[in-house]
Design a protein around this motif. Structure first.
Motif, PDB file in Angstrom:
ATOM      1  N   GLU A 105       1.006   4.105   3.553  1.00  0.00           N
ATOM      2  CA  GLU A 105       1.521   2.876   3.733  1.00  0.00           C
ATOM      3  C   GLU A 105       1.568   1.802   1.873  1.00  0.00           C
ATOM      4  N   ASP A 106       0.917   2.969   1.353  1.00  0.00           N
ATOM      5  CA  ASP A 106       1.774   2.452   0.121  1.00  0.00           C
ATOM      6  C   ASP A 106       2.486   2.901  -0.898  1.00  0.00           C
ATOM      7  N   THR A 107       3.068   4.017   0.019  1.00  0.00           N
ATOM      8  CA  THR A 107       4.628   4.395  -0.496  1.00  0.00           C
ATOM      9  C   THR A 107       5.574   3.543  -1.241  1.00  0.00           C
ATOM     10  N   ALA A 108       5.861   3.234  -1.336  1.00  0.00           N
ATOM     11  CA  ALA A 108       7.206   2.282  -2.317  1.00  0.00           C
ATOM     12  C   ALA A 108       7.348   2.836  -3.476  1.00  0.00           C
ATOM     13  N   VAL A 109       8.541   2.099  -4.139  1.00  0.00           N
ATOM     14  CA  VAL A 109       8.136   2.108  -5.762  1.00  0.00           C
ATOM     15  C   VAL A 109       7.850   0.006  -5.736  1.00  0.00           C
ATOM     16  N   TYR A 110       6.650   0.098  -7.179  1.00  0.00           N
ATOM     17  CA  TYR A 110       6.189  -0.831  -7.465  1.00  0.00           C
ATOM     18  C   TYR A 110       7.644  -1.180  -8.862  1.00  0.00           C
ATOM     19  N   TYR A 111       7.139  -2.471  -8.712  1.00  0.00           N
ATOM     20  CA  TYR A 111       7.916  -3.238 -10.424  1.00  0.00           C
ATOM     21  C   TYR A 111       6.891  -4.013 -10.739  1.00  0.00           C
ATOM     22  N   CYS A 112       7.596  -3.529 -11.419  1.00  0.00           N
ATOM     23  CA  CYS A 112       7.004  -4.548 -12.702  1.00  0.00           C
ATOM     24  C   CYS A 112       7.273  -6.100 -12.904  1.00  0.00           C
ATOM     25  N   MET A 113       6.453  -6.808 -13.150  1.00  0.00           N
ATOM     26  CA  MET A 113       7.646  -8.471 -13.356  1.00  0.00           C
ATOM     27  C   MET A 113       6.222  -9.770 -13.978  1.00  0.00           C
ATOM     28  N   PHE A 114       6.805 -10.244 -15.035  1.00  0.00           N
ATOM     29  CA  PHE A 114       6.662 -10.835 -16.109  1.00  0.00           C
ATOM     30  C   PHE A 114       6.863 -11.994 -15.955  1.00  0.00           C
ATOM     31  N   SER A 115       6.293 -12.956 -16.293  1.00  0.00           N
ATOM     32  CA  SER A 115       7.040 -14.206 -16.277  1.00  0.00           C
ATOM     33  C   SER A 115       6.920 -15.894 -16.731  1.00  0.00           C
ATOM     34  N   ASP A 116       7.179 -16.107 -17.392  1.00  0.00           N
ATOM     35  CA  ASP A 116       7.455 -17.556 -18.826  1.00  0.00           C
ATOM     36  C   ASP A 116       7.983 -18.232 -18.170  1.00  0.00           C
ATOM     37  N   PRO A 117       7.708 -18.948 -19.414  1.00  0.00           N
ATOM     38  CA  PRO A 117       8.457 -20.631 -18.404  1.00  0.00           C
ATOM     39  C   PRO A 117       9.461 -20.911 -18.726  1.00  0.00           C
ATOM     40  N   VAL A 118      10.464 -19.651 -19.138  1.00  0.00           N
ATOM     41  CA  VAL A 118      12.278 -19.968 -18.734  1.00  0.00           C
ATOM     42  C   VAL A 118      12.003 -18.540 -17.942  1.00  0.00           C
ATOM     43  N   ASN A 119      11.819 -17.631 -17.229  1.00  0.00           N
ATOM     44  CA  ASN A 119      12.083 -16.695 -16.751  1.00  0.00           C
ATOM     45  C   ASN A 119      11.541 -15.834 -15.737  1.00  0.00           C
ATOM     46  N   ASN A 120      11.967 -15.377 -14.832  1.00  0.00           N
ATOM     47  CA  ASN A 120      11.142 -14.162 -14.112  1.00  0.00           C
ATOM     48  C   ASN A 120      12.024 -13.305 -14.687  1.00  0.00           C
ATOM     49  N   HIS A 121      11.427 -11.629 -14.981  1.00  0.00           N
ATOM     50  CA  HIS A 121      11.768 -10.536 -15.611  1.00  0.00           C
ATOM     51  C   HIS A 121      11.062  -8.966 -15.047  1.00  0.00           C
ATOM     52  N   TRP A 122      12.394  -8.199 -14.589  1.00  0.00           N
ATOM     53  CA  TRP A 122      11.316  -7.563 -13.547  1.00  0.00           C
ATOM     54  C   TRP A 122      11.701  -5.739 -14.365  1.00  0.00           C
ATOM     55  N   GLY A 123      11.187  -4.940 -13.997  1.00  0.00           N
ATOM     56  CA  GLY A 123      11.045  -3.783 -14.753  1.00  0.00           C
ATOM     57  C   GLY A 123      12.280  -2.977 -13.840  1.00  0.00           C
ATOM     58  N   GLN A 124      11.932  -1.496 -14.306  1.00  0.00           N
ATOM     59  CA  GLN A 124      13.015  -0.606 -13.554  1.00  0.00           C
ATOM     60  C   GLN A 124      12.279  -0.121 -12.420  1.00  0.00           C
ATOM     61  N   GLY A 125      11.160   0.140 -12.081  1.00  0.00           N
ATOM     62  CA  GLY A 125       9.876   0.391 -10.537  1.00  0.00           C
ATOM     63  C   GLY A 125      10.003   1.700 -11.481  1.00  0.00           C
ATOM     64  N   THR A 126       8.939   2.150 -11.265  1.00  0.00           N
ATOM     65  CA  THR A 126       8.314   3.014 -10.467  1.00  0.00           C
ATOM     66  C   THR A 126       7.910   3.682  -9.137  1.00  0.00           C
ATOM     67  N   LEU A 127       8.430   5.002  -8.681  1.00  0.00           N
ATOM     68  CA  LEU A 127       7.728   5.390  -7.662  1.00  0.00           C
ATOM     69  C   LEU A 127       6.512   5.849  -7.147  1.00  0.00           C
ATOM     70  N   VAL A 128       5.809   5.356  -6.372  1.00  0.00           N
ATOM     71  CA  VAL A 128       4.198   5.568  -5.981  1.00  0.00           C
ATOM     72  C   VAL A 128       4.542   6.486  -4.293  1.00  0.00           C
ATOM     73  N   THR A 129       4.432   7.807  -4.454  1.00  0.00           N
ATOM     74  CA  THR A 129       4.545   7.983  -3.033  1.00  0.00           C
ATOM     75  C   THR A 129       2.468   9.237  -2.478  1.00  0.00           C
ATOM     76  N   VAL A 130       2.712   8.170  -1.180  1.00  0.00           N
ATOM     77  CA  VAL A 130       1.387   9.063  -0.826  1.00  0.00           C
ATOM     78  C   VAL A 130       1.118   9.739   0.363  1.00  0.00           C
ATOM     79  N   SER A 131       0.899  11.135  -0.096  1.00  0.00           N
ATOM     80  CA  SER A 131       1.581  12.009   0.770  1.00  0.00           C
ATOM     81  C   SER A 131       0.532  13.352   1.089  1.00  0.00           C
ATOM     82  N   SER A 132       0.885  14.058   2.306  1.00  0.00           N
ATOM     83  CA  SER A 132      -0.922  14.841   2.172  1.00  0.00           C
ATOM     84  C   SER A 132       0.597  16.096   2.019  1.00  0.00           C
TER      85      SER A 132
END
Length: 114
Positions: free
Chosen positions: A87-114
């Motif tokens: 259930e942790d399988t997802a695209v993970y996005y980095c976020m950076f928040s400063d007094p001006v704006n929220n910024h997002w990274g491009q996302g990295t895929l995490v797949t947990v599977s046997s």
């Protein structure tokens, strides 16, 4: 602010992965860095955040398994993910928040599977 994330991949249940995200550009000394994730068919949700002073916040679903940390001198945030579940399988996005704006990274895929 530009964000470059890395570290995603395929891992078996119970395994570990470490994500990293480096911020560049105009960096305010007061900021919040963190990780969100979005699973297929679901909304983006908070995973963990960490303030520039070190205070952390975690989603209940990852407490005790994930650890967020940062190196301010490198403007880099890390997410150590242990005891991974399917259930942790997802695209993970980095976020950076400063007094001006929220910024997002491009996302990295995490797949947990046997």
């Amino acid at each position: 602010v530009q964000l470059q994330a890395s570290g995603g991949g395929l891992v078996q249940p119970g395994g570990s992965l470490r994500l990293s995200c480096a911020a560049s550009g105009r960096i305010f000394s007061f900021n919040v860095m963190g990780w969100y994730r979005q699973a297929p068919g679901k909304q983006r949700e908070l995973v963990a955040t960490i303030r520039s002073g070190g205070r952390t916040n975690y989603a209940d679903s990852v407490k005790g398994r994930f650890t967020i940390s940062r190196v301010n001198a490198k403007n880099t945030v890390y997410l150590q993910m242990n005891s991974l579940k399917p259930e942790d399988t997802a695209v993970y996005y980095c976020m950076f928040s400063d007094p001006v704006n929220n910024h997002w990274g491009q996302g990295t895929l995490v797949t947990v599977s046997s």
